[in-house]
Design a protein around this motif. Structure first.
Motif, PDB file in Angstrom:
ATOM      1  N   UNK A 450     -31.449 -92.494 -34.471  1.00  0.00           N
ATOM      2  CA  UNK A 450     -31.050 -93.459 -33.629  1.00  0.00           C
ATOM      3  C   UNK A 450     -29.248 -93.257 -33.809  1.00  0.00           C
ATOM      4  N   UNK A 451     -28.969 -92.467 -34.474  1.00  0.00           N
ATOM      5  CA  UNK A 451     -27.615 -92.173 -34.559  1.00  0.00           C
ATOM      6  C   UNK A 451     -26.964 -91.471 -33.247  1.00  0.00           C
ATOM      7  N   UNK A 452     -25.675 -91.560 -32.932  1.00  0.00           N
ATOM      8  CA  UNK A 452     -25.300 -90.791 -31.799  1.00  0.00           C
ATOM      9  C   UNK A 452     -25.129 -89.275 -31.690  1.00  0.00           C
ATOM     10  N   UNK A 453     -25.409 -88.828 -30.733  1.00  0.00           N
ATOM     11  CA  UNK A 453     -25.467 -87.206 -30.764  1.00  0.00           C
ATOM     12  C   UNK A 453     -24.209 -86.593 -31.221  1.00  0.00           C
ATOM     13  N   UNK A 454     -23.188 -87.445 -30.943  1.00  0.00           N
ATOM     14  CA  UNK A 454     -21.733 -86.859 -31.214  1.00  0.00           C
ATOM     15  C   UNK A 454     -21.572 -86.574 -32.876  1.00  0.00           C
ATOM     16  N   UNK A 455     -22.624 -87.067 -33.669  1.00  0.00           N
ATOM     17  CA  UNK A 455     -22.424 -86.966 -35.180  1.00  0.00           C
ATOM     18  C   UNK A 455     -23.700 -85.642 -35.452  1.00  0.00           C
ATOM     19  N   UNK A 456     -24.106 -85.083 -34.919  1.00  0.00           N
ATOM     20  CA  UNK A 456     -25.177 -84.233 -35.105  1.00  0.00           C
ATOM     21  C   UNK A 456     -24.925 -82.851 -34.696  1.00  0.00           C
ATOM     22  N   UNK A 478     -33.339 -75.387 -24.438  1.00  0.00           N
ATOM     23  CA  UNK A 478     -32.594 -76.083 -23.616  1.00  0.00           C
ATOM     24  C   UNK A 478     -33.288 -77.613 -24.246  1.00  0.00           C
ATOM     25  N   UNK A 479     -34.360 -77.900 -24.390  1.00  0.00           N
ATOM     26  CA  UNK A 479     -34.843 -79.091 -24.941  1.00  0.00           C
ATOM     27  C   UNK A 479     -34.202 -79.814 -26.096  1.00  0.00           C
ATOM     28  N   UNK A 480     -34.075 -78.931 -27.170  1.00  0.00           N
ATOM     29  CA  UNK A 480     -33.442 -79.327 -28.508  1.00  0.00           C
ATOM     30  C   UNK A 480     -31.857 -79.461 -28.423  1.00  0.00           C
ATOM     31  N   UNK A 481     -31.315 -78.545 -27.723  1.00  0.00           N
ATOM     32  CA  UNK A 481     -29.889 -78.606 -27.629  1.00  0.00           C
ATOM     33  C   UNK A 481     -29.216 -79.930 -27.055  1.00  0.00           C
ATOM     34  N   UNK A 482     -30.053 -80.509 -26.108  1.00  0.00           N
ATOM     35  CA  UNK A 482     -29.444 -81.994 -25.615  1.00  0.00           C
ATOM     36  C   UNK A 482     -29.302 -82.934 -26.715  1.00  0.00           C
ATOM     37  N   UNK A 483     -30.061 -82.700 -28.036  1.00  0.00           N
ATOM     38  CA  UNK A 483     -29.783 -83.865 -29.109  1.00  0.00           C
ATOM     39  C   UNK A 483     -28.716 -83.687 -29.950  1.00  0.00           C
TER      40      UNK A 483
END
Length: 1016
Positions: A450-456, A478-483
């Motif tokens: 639930x954390x922002x992708x900006x932290x991952x 392409x699918x996993x990079x979006x997170x």
């Protein structure tokens, strides 16, 4: 209301008796603050240790009077200002008359604990020598401490709505009368955070000893926590006044203020202190460094400069706990490395960030950055692809990134590409959860997602190990990079990997930055040996540091050679471990062929080949290497390989082809590329070929080959074969062939004579160059020299890859390679070669070098005037403002310096070729018999390239003999200057050598304002 605080930083006062000169300067110190007082709310007097000289009550009473005088003078100037005092103890604040055998035993026990749990009773006994200091502290620093123990006390003061926290650390609790660097221990857990928000306050830490005085076990965690919990860090002890902005990626920015000495009996005229003004509202600070000029304290640096105060980012501890096994893997160095001072090493003990080369840079010399660059999330941009050989440490690099991001509150996820399966193309979250459960505790999974992708941050390892097709892999990516907001991918170099990861085939990587992980050059090897020395407690200030570092550096360079062994951490550390533990002889003085054999046998052992089989397997590889050489193959097909196996089985012993090729591949001796087999690394091919030749050294066919190899020494492959053959055998066939080859190098030329052949050069200039030695730390100087070596090698032309080289270039290459092989032969077999033979070989080597110098510089020396006129015309065009006489003199000086550089290179090459402790007497004997200045200069080059005392008597004798010989003096002074940069030399000896040669010595005084950014 004013929101500024002025910090008056005093350190190392060393109060001894009432007659101390500094006690009469209280008013002068106070006067230095007056110009700032109108805009200040609070003035804090911060003392970073060594208030007293020997920790007695009488000395502290004098200190109290001294500080009260300063306060009173300030209050007379501004009665409204609030004045606070904060102090920490230094080693001089200990009364060592209270030290006894019990304290000795306690200190030993604490050190043996490696910074583990330390009981209160041990702390009480260790700090018993500080009793009078604590009485003094309680009299002058009257505060209600928010946290207090024998090792730390801290409190917070208010300035309007802002908070300022002061933390004093008792580093001197373990001090001894004879303080030894690298022995101090301080439990990092004692550094407690202040209770206010870092964004609304200022955190100040005061300690006496800088971080480099701490033991290896606590140094890094202690430094990390202090930097993390501090905006400003005040230190003392080293009497070196300085201000450094530390941009520590892991632990946030901080400012280190190093205190000079306020008073010291050995330097009565040197008296310094610092002032720091902080505007809490604007988060700006200003520093000033003051020094006594005989009448007043004057500002030497700072003053008008304002810098942005780097606020501590929120340091919330990571709420997502790691799996214990995964956490352990982050500390794994990748192999079972050990050190005599620490049995089981962790990655942080030995890790050095590699250099990364930007693959897509169109420039001839591609852009390079340090690996730590990608610790900054904003530098990753779309994504980064890091390529490297399987031994370059790609996985270790990703683990370092994981720790860095995790420790700073980010949410990194490590993923091996082999974990991908087809279902992940449509279900990327499934892949992420699989990886999450292997790294984090499962109870945090729902909130993590639930954390922002900006932290991952995604750290994707070994992409070429994925079993999916390029198209399916691209869909997964392409699918996993979006997170994720940042992605770092690693992949293996090699034809198969390059094909797999072709941009057009994996669309998801199209916009990624592509970098190659470089092998360790001179600078990185230097950093690595420094780290290795630190494990044993040897820092740059230790007396033995230079000897150790110099030896290890030369050993690594000798073993790595001309890219024989990959200069990657796992091989370099294996060598360092064996040298440090005494398993390997001094590579500069003995055969480093033993090291290559150690690598080979270790590889055989690792794949389960019994010791009884080693000789047979090595003979197999030696015959295979000969097969490659005699057939002029770089690779061998599967069919030819099997035919060779059949021949070997008939001639020696039956060998299963399938099992043998599998074992040699697993042992990294052979590798298969595009269906063909080749030796994995160059050293393996040359090592085994050298073994084959040495075993058959007296066969007619082999002797003919050796003669041909010696004839074409300018070809790298030939030189390498001979070099490795010399590791295996002491047969005269090798050295006689090399000597004959050397005699043919510049055979028509004279031996360079520094009296005769320097005459024309001496007419170019009136005096030797005005050399300047800017005093700097040996650590910094060596790092700079190593970086310059790396840059030179990047620009160097590979003679073997150039279609046409001049005869002179080929002759120089042939000469240098012959000198190197002959020198290595002498070092390899110094104990089994008779002295007359060694003397003759050394003499021949030196004569060849000096003939080469004569021939290589002949055209330049014979055309000095023409060359000077050409340079003069260029200078007039480029620098029209210069007077004609200046241009003429400058042109001649340039010609003089160019020939001087050639000469320095030849003389240094000759000296290093025969430079060995075990050949020192032979070299001296040869020089004495020859008696020429040229031979003396070669010997001096060797001696000044060692971390040994400067041979002043010999230098004076040579220097006196060359009065009027400007060229020879320039060469000798350049050797001396290089020694000053490379090795630790006392200031008195620096003065002596500079006086001898007229070198300008620019001493780095106690004041050195240095606002550079450090990345550590």
């Amino acid at each position: 209301m004013n929101k500024k605080i002025l910090i008056l930083h005093l350190s190392d006062i060393h109060i001894y008796t009432s007659s101390d000169v500094v006690l009469g300067r209280a008013k002068s110190i106070a006067c230095a603050t007056f110009q700032h007082l109108p805009g200040i709310h609070t003035l804090a007097i911060v003392i970073s240790g060594d208030v007293a000289f020997s920790g007695t009550s009488a000395q502290y009473e004098l200190a109290i009077t001294f500080l009260e005088e300063i306060k009173n003078e300030i209050r007379i100037e501004n009665s409204l200002i609030n004045i606070e005092i904060f102090v920490c103890p230094g080693n001089h604040d200990c009364d060592f008359q209270l030290h006894d055998e019990t304290r000795d035993a306690v200190l030993d026990r604490i050190r043996a604990s490696d910074g583990g749990s330390i009981s209160e009773s041990l702390i009480k006994t260790a700090s018993c020598v500080e009793e009078e200091f604590f009485k003094f502290r309680d009299k002058i620093s009257i505060h209600k401490w928010s946290y207090e123990s024998s090792l730390v006390w801290q409190t917070t003061i208010n300035i309007g709505e802002y908070f300022v926290g002061f933390r004093s650390l008792n580093i001197a609790w373990m001090s001894e009368l004879r303080e030894k660097q690298g022995t101090l221990i301080y439990p990092p857990s004692e550094v407690k955070p202040f209770e206010f928000d870092a964004n609304t306050g200022l955190s100040v830490t005061i300690l006496h000893h800088p971080f480099n005085w701490f033991g290896q076990t606590t140094y890094r965690p202690f430094q990390a926590v202090v930097r993390r919990e501090s905006h400003l860090i005040f230190t003392g002890h080293e009497h070196f006044q300085n201000v450094v902005e530390v941009n520590d990626i892991r632990d946030s920015s901080s400012v280190l203020i190093e205190g000079g000495v306020l008073a010291d009996k050995s330097t009565p005229n040197l008296s310094t202190f610092n002032m720091v003004t902080v505007d809490l509202a604007s988060k700006e600070y200003r520093t000033e460094l003051f020094c006594w000029d005989g009448e007043n304290y004057l500002s030497q640096a700072g003053g008008d400069e304002w810098g942005s105060l780097k606020s501590l980012p929120t340091k919330g501890r990571s709420t997502y706990e790691l799996q214990s096994e995964f956490s352990k893997s982050l500390a794994d160095p990748g192999a079972n490395f050990s050190h005599s001072a620490k049995r089981d090493l962790e990655i942080d003990d030995i890790f050095v960030w590699p250099e990364l080369r930007f693959v897509d840079d169109p420039a001839p010399i591609k852009k390079q950055i340090s690996g730590e660059y990608f610790e900054h999330l904003e530098n990753i941009s779309v994504g980064v692809l890091l390529r490297g050989d399987e031994k370059t440490g790609k996985s270790t690099l990703l683990r370092q990134y994981f720790k860095s991001y995790y420790d700073r509150g980010f949410l990194p996820l490590y993923f091996r590409a082999s974990w991908f399966n087809k279902s992940h193309c449509s279900e990327p979250l499934k892949a992420m959860k699989y990886a999450f459960d292997r790294q984090y505790l499962k109870q945090g999974r729902d909130t993590w997602f639930q954390e922002s992708k900006n932290q991952r941050v995604l750290l994707l390892d070994d992409l070429d190990g994925c079993s999916l097709s390029p198209e399916n892999l691209s869909e997964c990516l392409q699918g996993i990079f979006k997170y994720f907001s940042g992605v770092i991918v690693t992949a293996r170099d090699g034809a198969a990997a390059l094909d797999m990861l072709a941009i057009e085939r994996v669309e998801a990587l199209h916009d990624f930055q592509h970098y190659e992980i470089k092998e360790f050059g001179h600078k990185k090897r230097f950093e690595l040996v420094c780290k290795w020395a630190e494990i044993g407690g040897e820092t740059a200030d230790a007396a033995s540091w230079c000897q150790t570092i110099d030896k290890w550096e030369k050993d690594l360079t000798a073993a790595v050679g001309r890219q024989f062994v990959p200069a990657v951490p796992i091989y370099l550390l294996t060598l360092l471990q064996s040298i440090e533990s005494g398993k390997t002889a001094d590579l500069q003085n003995s055969a480093f062929g033993h090291y290559y054999q150690y690598l080979v046998t270790s590889s055989l052992q690792n794949v389960g080949i019994e010791r009884e089989q080693w000789n047979e397997v090595m003979n197999y590889c030696a015959n295979l290497a000969w097969n490659f050489y005699s057939s002029n193959w770089k690779q061998i097909s599967e069919k030819k390989f099997e035919e060779f196996n059949s021949e070997f089985s008939k001639e020696f012993t039956p060998v299963s082809f399938e099992r043998r090729k599998k074992n040699l591949n697993a042992a990294n001796i052979l590798t298969k590329i595009d269906g063909d087999w080749e030796f994995k690394y160059p050293y393996l091919y040359y090592f085994f070929l050298g073994q084959y030749i040495s075993d058959r050294i007296h066969e007619v066919e082999v002797e003919k080959i050796i003669k041909q190899l010696c004839k074409d020494l300018h070809l790298r492959d030939n030189a390498n074969v001979l070099l490795f053959a010399s590791h295996h055998t002491k047969s005269p066939v090798i050295y006689q062939g090399i000597v004959e080859a050397l005699k043919k190098c510049f055979s028509e030329e004279l031996v360079f004579d520094f009296q005769r052949d320097a005459q024309l050069l001496n007419k170019l200039v009136d005096s030797a160059p005005n050399l300047i030695y800017k005093e700097d730390s040996t650590l910094h100087s060596r790092a700079g020299i190593r970086e310059a070596q790396d840059q030179a090698e990047e620009r160097a032309i590979d003679e073997d890859s150039v279609e046409s080289v001049t005869e002179t270039q080929a002759a120089i290459t042939r000469l240098f390679r012959g000198m190197e092989i002959l020198g290595q032969f002498l070092k390899n077999h110094y104990g089994t070669t008779k002295n007359p033979v060694k003397d003759d070989l050394i003499d021949e080597l030196l004569k060849s070098a000096l003939r080469g110098l004569y021939g290589a510089t002949a055209m330049l020396r014979e055309n000095t005037e023409v060359l000077a006129e050409h340079i003069e015309r260029v200078l007039v065009e480029k620098r029209p403002e210069l007077p004609p006489e200046v241009v003429k003199n400058k042109s001649k000086r340039i010609v003089f310096d160019i020939i001087g550089m050639f000469t320095f290179a030849f003389v240094q090459k000759a000296g290093s070729s025969v430079g060995s402790t075990y050949l020192k007497d032979n070299l001296s004997s040869v020089v004495e018999v020859n008696g020429s200045l040229a031979y003396e200069l070669v010997e001096m080059s060797y001696r000044l390239d060692l971390p040994e005392p400067i041979p002043f008597a010999r230098i004076k004798k040579i220097n006196k003999s060359i009065d009027g010989n400007v060229f020879a003096k320039a060469l000798l002074s350049s050797m001396a200057l290089r020694h000053l940069h490379m090795f630790k030399v006392s200031y008195q000896d620096k003065q002596r050598i500079c006086d001898e040669f007229g070198i300008t010595l620019e001493r780095q005084m106690a004041i050195d304002y240095d606002r550079r950014m450090r990345h550590k």
